[in-house]
Design a protein around this motif. Structure first.
Motif, mmCIF file in Angstrom:
data_model
loop_
_atom_site.group_PDB
_atom_site.id
_atom_site.type_symbol
_atom_site.label_atom_id
_atom_site.label_comp_id
_atom_site.label_asym_id
_atom_site.label_seq_id
_atom_site.Cartn_x
_atom_site.Cartn_y
_atom_site.Cartn_z
ATOM 1 N N GLU A 1 0.831 -1.204 0.000
ATOM 2 C CA GLU A 1 0.000 0.000 0.000
ATOM 3 C C GLU A 1 0.867 1.256 0.000
ATOM 4 N N ARG A 2 1.954 1.191 0.736
ATOM 5 C CA ARG A 2 2.929 2.296 0.748
ATOM 6 C C ARG A 2 4.279 1.688 0.355
ATOM 7 N N PRO A 3 4.633 1.784 -0.924
ATOM 8 C CA PRO A 3 5.843 1.123 -1.420
ATOM 9 C C PRO A 3 7.100 1.558 -0.677
ATOM 10 N N ALA A 4 7.995 0.603 -0.468
ATOM 11 C CA ALA A 4 9.269 0.903 0.173
ATOM 12 C C ALA A 4 10.092 1.857 -0.689
ATOM 13 N N PHE A 5 9.961 1.716 -1.992
ATOM 14 C CA PHE A 5 10.651 2.599 -2.931
ATOM 15 C C PHE A 5 9.619 3.603 -3.417
ATOM 16 N N SER A 6 9.665 4.788 -2.854
ATOM 17 C CA SER A 6 8.621 5.786 -3.082
ATOM 18 C C SER A 6 8.565 6.271 -4.530
ATOM 19 N N VAL A 7 7.462 6.906 -4.853
ATOM 20 C CA VAL A 7 7.264 7.488 -6.176
ATOM 21 C C VAL A 7 8.372 8.495 -6.471
ATOM 22 N N LEU A 8 8.716 9.307 -5.496
ATOM 23 C CA LEU A 8 9.768 10.313 -5.684
ATOM 24 C C LEU A 8 11.107 9.643 -6.012
ATOM 25 N N ARG A 9 11.466 8.632 -5.251
ATOM 26 C CA ARG A 9 12.721 7.911 -5.519
ATOM 27 C C ARG A 9 12.678 7.246 -6.892
ATOM 28 N N PHE A 10 11.540 6.682 -7.222
ATOM 29 C CA PHE A 10 11.402 6.011 -8.510
ATOM 30 C C PHE A 10 11.562 7.018 -9.655
ATOM 31 N N ARG A 11 10.935 8.161 -9.533
ATOM 32 C CA ARG A 11 11.080 9.207 -10.561
ATOM 33 C C ARG A 11 12.542 9.640 -10.687
ATOM 34 N N ARG A 12 13.203 9.817 -9.561
ATOM 35 C CA ARG A 12 14.620 10.214 -9.590
ATOM 36 C C ARG A 12 15.462 9.158 -10.294
ATOM 37 N N LEU A 13 15.155 7.899 -10.047
ATOM 38 C CA LEU A 13 15.866 6.819 -10.730
ATOM 39 C C LEU A 13 15.685 6.937 -12.241
ATOM 40 N N LEU A 14 14.450 7.087 -12.672
ATOM 41 C CA LEU A 14 14.181 7.163 -14.112
ATOM 42 C C LEU A 14 14.758 8.421 -14.749
ATOM 43 N N GLU A 15 14.941 9.464 -13.963
ATOM 44 C CA GLU A 15 15.480 10.728 -14.482
ATOM 45 C C GLU A 15 16.984 10.849 -14.291
ATOM 46 N N ALA A 16 17.622 9.820 -13.766
ATOM 47 C CA ALA A 16 19.071 9.871 -13.521
ATOM 48 C C ALA A 16 19.800 10.198 -14.826
ATOM 49 N N PRO A 17 20.680 11.205 -14.784
ATOM 50 C CA PRO A 17 21.306 11.675 -16.017
ATOM 51 C C PRO A 17 22.400 10.771 -16.584
ATOM 52 N N THR A 18 23.030 9.953 -15.740
ATOM 53 C CA THR A 18 24.116 9.100 -16.225
ATOM 54 C C THR A 18 23.916 7.667 -15.742
ATOM 55 N N LEU A 19 24.623 6.750 -16.375
ATOM 56 C CA LEU A 19 24.560 5.356 -15.937
ATOM 57 C C LEU A 19 25.129 5.204 -14.532
ATOM 58 N N ASP A 20 26.142 5.987 -14.206
ATOM 59 C CA ASP A 20 26.682 5.959 -12.839
ATOM 60 C C ASP A 20 25.601 6.331 -11.824
ATOM 61 N N ASP A 21 24.787 7.330 -12.172
ATOM 62 C CA ASP A 21 23.689 7.732 -11.281
ATOM 63 C C ASP A 21 22.631 6.637 -11.173
ATOM 64 N N VAL A 22 22.334 5.968 -12.270
ATOM 65 C CA VAL A 22 21.389 4.839 -12.249
ATOM 66 C C VAL A 22 21.948 3.743 -11.353
ATOM 67 N N PHE A 23 23.236 3.430 -11.536
ATOM 68 C CA PHE A 23 23.903 2.412 -10.717
ATOM 69 C C PHE A 23 23.790 2.750 -9.229
ATOM 70 N N LEU A 24 24.113 3.991 -8.874
ATOM 71 C CA LEU A 24 24.053 4.388 -7.463
ATOM 72 C C LEU A 24 22.638 4.303 -6.916
ATOM 73 N N SER A 25 21.672 4.722 -7.699
ATOM 74 C CA SER A 25 20.280 4.675 -7.259
ATOM 75 C C SER A 25 19.817 3.231 -7.055
ATOM 76 N N LEU A 26 20.139 2.365 -7.989
ATOM 77 C CA LEU A 26 19.744 0.959 -7.858
ATOM 78 C C LEU A 26 20.518 0.279 -6.738
ATOM 79 N N ARG A 27 21.761 0.652 -6.551
ATOM 80 C CA ARG A 27 22.574 0.105 -5.464
ATOM 81 C C ARG A 27 21.943 0.447 -4.112
ATOM 82 N N ARG A 28 21.409 1.652 -4.006
ATOM 83 C CA ARG A 28 20.712 2.064 -2.774
ATOM 84 C C ARG A 28 19.336 1.418 -2.664
#
Length: 167
Positions: A99-126
């Motif tokens: 009902e309340r996802p552990a990975f919030s909408v805000l975090r998910f949006r930030r992941l999808l908007e990550a400007p570089t692959l390094d940023d995607v890696f860091l976001s997914l790593r977290r």
């Protein structure tokens, strides 16, 4: 060239990837070395990644792979060191469970908007500890290899957006 590369479960690279990931359970040193790597350069410079890279070359990874492809391979290897459970679902589905996802909408949006692959890696790593270190090994490899607008849209459609968005 990436059209020829496949991490599908029946492909040679898919078999190698799953076997290698399963082997991490008994190879705590390799897992630890990769988990300590804080970015893609650090992953690529580990002996653990270089061993996997040599195995991948003998399983169909192209010797003439473009630098961006090798960088994506390092992201795949680096992230899979954080995965403890091979879940058959898409990562975006796992992220949006409950009902309340552990990975919030805000975090998910930030992941999808990550400007570089390094940023995607860091976001997914977290993200992986937040979602219990579970992911579909083959799917995450394929998605990272093909990361771009198409994959981001597929993730957006797989994420179960709450009826009322929360940040």
């Amino acid at each position: 060239m990436s059209e020829k590369i496949s991490f599908h479960p029946e492909a040679a690279l898919g078999h190698l990837l799953l076997r290698w990931w399963q082997g991490l359970e008994n190879d705590k040193g390799t897992r630890a070395e990769l988990r300590r790597a804080h970015n893609l350069t650090a992953v690529a410079l580990t002996a653990a990644y270089q061993r996997f890279y040599r195995q991948a070359l003998s399983s169909g990874w192209p010797e003439d792979a473009a630098p961006w492809q090798n960088e994506r391979l390092s992201a795949i290897v680096g992230l899979l060191a954080h995965v403890k459970s091979n879940d058959g679902r898409k990562l975006a589905e796992i992220m949006s469970e409950g009902e309340r996802p552990a990975f919030s909408v805000l975090r998910f949006r930030r992941l999808l908007e990550a400007p570089t692959l390094d940023d995607v890696f860091l976001s997914l790593r977290r993200a992986l500890p937040i979602i219990g270190h579970q992911a579909n090994v083959h799917q995450i490899a394929s998605d990272l290899l093909h990361w771009g607008d198409k994959t981001k849209k597929e993730w957006a459609y797989s994420y179960r957006w709450p009826a009322k968005a929360q940040a």
